[in-house]
Design a protein around this motif. Structure first.
Motif, PDB file in Angstrom:
ATOM      1  N   MET A  19       0.844  -1.206   0.000  1.00 36.41           N
ATOM      2  CA  MET A  19       0.000   0.000   0.000  1.00 36.41           C
ATOM      3  C   MET A  19       0.874   1.249   0.000  1.00 36.41           C
ATOM      4  SD  MET A  19      -3.425  -0.762   2.227  1.00 36.41           S
ATOM      5  CE  MET A  19      -2.647  -1.302   3.749  1.00 36.41           C
ATOM      6  N   ALA A  20       1.961   1.235   0.777  1.00 35.69           N
ATOM      7  CA  ALA A  20       2.835   2.416   0.862  1.00 35.69           C
ATOM      8  C   ALA A  20       3.442   2.745  -0.502  1.00 35.69           C
ATOM      9  CB  ALA A  20       3.947   2.173   1.892  1.00 35.69           C
ATOM     10  N   TRP A  21       3.854   1.708  -1.225  1.00 35.65           N
ATOM     11  CA  TRP A  21       4.424   1.934  -2.566  1.00 35.65           C
ATOM     12  C   TRP A  21       3.392   2.599  -3.467  1.00 35.65           C
ATOM     13  CZ3 TRP A  21       3.945  -1.447  -7.236  1.00 35.65           C
ATOM     14  CH2 TRP A  21       4.785  -1.003  -8.274  1.00 35.65           C
ATOM     15  N   ASN A  22       2.157   2.117  -3.369  1.00 37.63           N
ATOM     16  CA  ASN A  22       1.091   2.673  -4.209  1.00 37.63           C
ATOM     17  C   ASN A  22       0.667   4.071  -3.753  1.00 37.63           C
ATOM     18  OD1 ASN A  22       0.131   0.706  -6.425  1.00 37.63           O
ATOM     19  ND2 ASN A  22       0.636  -0.598  -4.692  1.00 37.63           N
ATOM     20  N   MET A  23       0.688   4.320  -2.444  1.00 33.72           N
ATOM     21  CA  MET A  23       0.442   5.678  -1.945  1.00 33.72           C
ATOM     22  C   MET A  23       1.506   6.626  -2.510  1.00 33.72           C
ATOM     23  SD  MET A  23      -2.257   6.164   0.033  1.00 33.72           S
ATOM     24  CE  MET A  23      -2.083   7.381   1.370  1.00 33.72           C
ATOM     25  N   GLY A  24       2.744   6.141  -2.544  1.00 37.11           N
ATOM     26  CA  GLY A  24       3.841   6.955  -3.065  1.00 37.11           C
ATOM     27  C   GLY A  24       3.642   7.326  -4.527  1.00 37.11           C
ATOM     28  N   GLN A 116      -8.488  13.698  -1.136  1.00 37.65           N
ATOM     29  CA  GLN A 116      -8.799  12.404  -0.522  1.00 37.65           C
ATOM     30  C   GLN A 116      -7.526  11.640  -0.163  1.00 37.65           C
ATOM     31  OE1 GLN A 116     -11.513  11.375   0.819  1.00 37.65           O
ATOM     32  NE2 GLN A 116     -10.485   9.499   1.488  1.00 37.65           N
ATOM     33  N   PHE A 117      -6.445  11.880  -0.881  1.00 44.85           N
ATOM     34  CA  PHE A 117      -5.148  11.288  -0.504  1.00 44.85           C
ATOM     35  C   PHE A 117      -4.779  11.755   0.908  1.00 44.85           C
ATOM     36  CE2 PHE A 117      -0.574  11.489   0.017  1.00 44.85           C
ATOM     37  CZ  PHE A 117      -0.154  10.239  -0.413  1.00 44.85           C
ATOM     38  N   GLY A 118      -5.016  13.041   1.178  1.00 44.62           N
ATOM     39  CA  GLY A 118      -4.724  13.592   2.509  1.00 44.62           C
ATOM     40  C   GLY A 118      -5.547  12.922   3.595  1.00 44.62           C
ATOM     41  N   THR A 120      -6.891   9.936   3.475  1.00 46.98           N
ATOM     42  CA  THR A 120      -6.475   8.539   3.608  1.00 46.98           C
ATOM     43  C   THR A 120      -5.186   8.460   4.430  1.00 46.98           C
ATOM     44  OG1 THR A 120      -7.487   8.103   1.459  1.00 46.98           O
ATOM     45  CG2 THR A 120      -6.005   6.405   2.320  1.00 46.98           C
ATOM     46  N   GLY A 121      -4.269   9.368   4.155  1.00 48.16           N
ATOM     47  CA  GLY A 121      -3.012   9.410   4.928  1.00 48.16           C
ATOM     48  C   GLY A 121      -3.259   9.659   6.407  1.00 48.16           C
ATOM     49  N   LYS A 122      -4.244  10.497   6.706  1.00 48.48           N
ATOM     50  CA  LYS A 122      -4.588  10.753   8.119  1.00 48.48           C
ATOM     51  C   LYS A 122      -5.090   9.478   8.788  1.00 48.48           C
ATOM     52  CE  LYS A 122      -6.313  15.448   7.618  1.00 48.48           C
ATOM     53  NZ  LYS A 122      -7.591  16.195   7.704  1.00 48.48           N
ATOM     54  N   ALA A 123      -5.848   8.687   8.013  1.00 45.98           N
ATOM     55  CA  ALA A 123      -6.373   7.425   8.559  1.00 45.98           C
ATOM     56  C   ALA A 123      -5.238   6.438   8.831  1.00 45.98           C
ATOM     57  CB  ALA A 123      -7.397   6.817   7.600  1.00 45.98           C
ATOM     58  N   CYS A 124      -4.213   6.436   7.969  1.00 48.41           N
ATOM     59  CA  CYS A 124      -3.025   5.595   8.213  1.00 48.41           C
ATOM     60  C   CYS A 124      -2.352   6.030   9.516  1.00 48.41           C
ATOM     61  CB  CYS A 124      -2.009   5.743   7.085  1.00 48.41           C
ATOM     62  SG  CYS A 124      -2.614   5.281   5.449  1.00 48.41           S
ATOM     63  N   LYS A 125      -2.190   7.353   9.610  1.00 49.75           N
ATOM     64  CA  LYS A 125      -1.445   7.943  10.707  1.00 49.75           C
ATOM     65  C   LYS A 125      -2.119   7.714  12.065  1.00 49.75           C
ATOM     66  CE  LYS A 125       1.094  12.250  11.463  1.00 49.75           C
ATOM     67  NZ  LYS A 125       1.191  13.667  11.060  1.00 49.75           N
ATOM     68  N   ALA A 126      -3.450   7.683  12.073  1.00 50.73           N
ATOM     69  CA  ALA A 126      -4.189   7.486  13.326  1.00 50.73           C
ATOM     70  C   ALA A 126      -3.761   6.185  14.003  1.00 50.73           C
ATOM     71  CB  ALA A 126      -5.689   7.477  13.050  1.00 50.73           C
ATOM     72  N   CYS A 127      -3.565   5.145  13.193  1.00 47.78           N
ATOM     73  CA  CYS A 127      -3.138   3.860  13.763  1.00 47.78           C
ATOM     74  C   CYS A 127      -1.668   3.908  14.175  1.00 47.78           C
ATOM     75  CB  CYS A 127      -3.382   2.723  12.777  1.00 47.78           C
ATOM     76  SG  CYS A 127      -3.245   1.098  13.564  1.00 47.78           S
ATOM     77  N   HIS A 128      -0.838   4.514  13.339  1.00 52.76           N
ATOM     78  CA  HIS A 128       0.585   4.623  13.687  1.00 52.76           C
ATOM     79  C   HIS A 128       0.762   5.292  15.046  1.00 52.76           C
ATOM     80  CE1 HIS A 128       1.502   4.815   9.074  1.00 52.76           C
ATOM     81  NE2 HIS A 128       1.055   3.642   9.455  1.00 52.76           N
ATOM     82  N   GLU A 129       0.005   6.383  15.255  1.00 56.55           N
ATOM     83  CA  GLU A 129       0.190   7.178  16.477  1.00 56.55           C
ATOM     84  C   GLU A 129      -0.222   6.419  17.724  1.00 56.55           C
ATOM     85  OE1 GLU A 129      -1.732  10.903  15.557  1.00 56.55           O
ATOM     86  OE2 GLU A 129       0.149  11.724  14.781  1.00 56.55           O
TER      87      GLU A 129
HETATM   88  C1  ASC Z   1       1.784   6.951   3.254  1.00 51.85           C
HETATM   89  C2  ASC Z   1       2.453   5.959   4.005  1.00 51.85           C
HETATM   90  C3  ASC Z   1       1.983   5.994   5.254  1.00 51.85           C
HETATM   91  C4  ASC Z   1       0.959   7.039   5.366  1.00 51.85           C
HETATM   92  C5  ASC Z   1       1.333   8.045   6.393  1.00 51.85           C
HETATM   93  C6  ASC Z   1       0.308   9.129   6.485  1.00 51.85           C
HETATM   94  O1  ASC Z   1       1.948   7.199   2.081  1.00 51.85           O
HETATM   95  O2  ASC Z   1       3.395   5.141   3.593  1.00 51.85           O
HETATM   96  O3  ASC Z   1       2.317   5.217   6.242  1.00 51.85           O
HETATM   97  O4  ASC Z   1       0.871   7.623   4.048  1.00 51.85           O
HETATM   98  O5  ASC Z   1       2.576   8.600   6.095  1.00 51.85           O
HETATM   99  O6  ASC Z   1       0.674  10.063   7.435  1.00 51.85           O
END
Ligand code: ASC
Length: 135
Positions: A19-24, A116-118, A120-129
């Protein structure tokens, strides 16, 4: 067949890495402008992210898969297993945002995809945090 705990860690890390590669790829085209926008490429990337998000990865978080003893390294915090309601909320929002990214990509509107990319990234970050250890 039963999936071994160390394989659960490997499989889920593979999902996030892909997913990260595709987000990139999406970021390069609609956020940074480092690569010219190509509707088909962004759609393909968003389809991958939505497919992985909807694939039921929760099954790869069996109790004990935060241990990593002799297994693949994991940064999963044990708090993940103590806050199932919070995990469910974060995971469901991630699926929702990934589906919305797929829908945005299908419109072909780079500004809508960027917005929407922004999200989606926030949703990724919520779990990371909450649930991912710092490196
Ligand atoms: C990405 C990626 C993540 C999330 C995160 C969003 O592209 O690899 O883990 O977005 O950085 O804050």
């Amino acid at each position: 067949a039963q999936v071994k705990p160390e394989d659960m860690i490997k499989f889920r890390q593979s999902g996030y890495a892909f997913m990260a590669w595709n987000m990139g790829k999406i970021k390069a085209q609609v956020v940074d402008g480092a690569v010219p926008y190509d509707k088909a490429q962004v759609e393909a990337a968003a389809n991958v992210i939505a497919a992985v998000a909807n694939s039921g990865m929760g099954a790869l978080y069996a109790p004990g898969t935060d241990q990593g003893k002799g297994w693949e390294k994991t940064r999963l915090k044990s708090a993940f297993f103590q806050q199932p309601d919070e995990v469910r909320k974060i995971a469901m929002n991630f699926v929702k945002q990934a589906n919305a990214l797929q829908a945005a990509a299908a419109t072909g509107d780079p500004a809508a995809i960027k917005a929407q990319f922004g999200e989606t990234g926030k949703a990724c970050k919520a779990c990371h945090e909450k649930f991912r250890e710092e490196e």
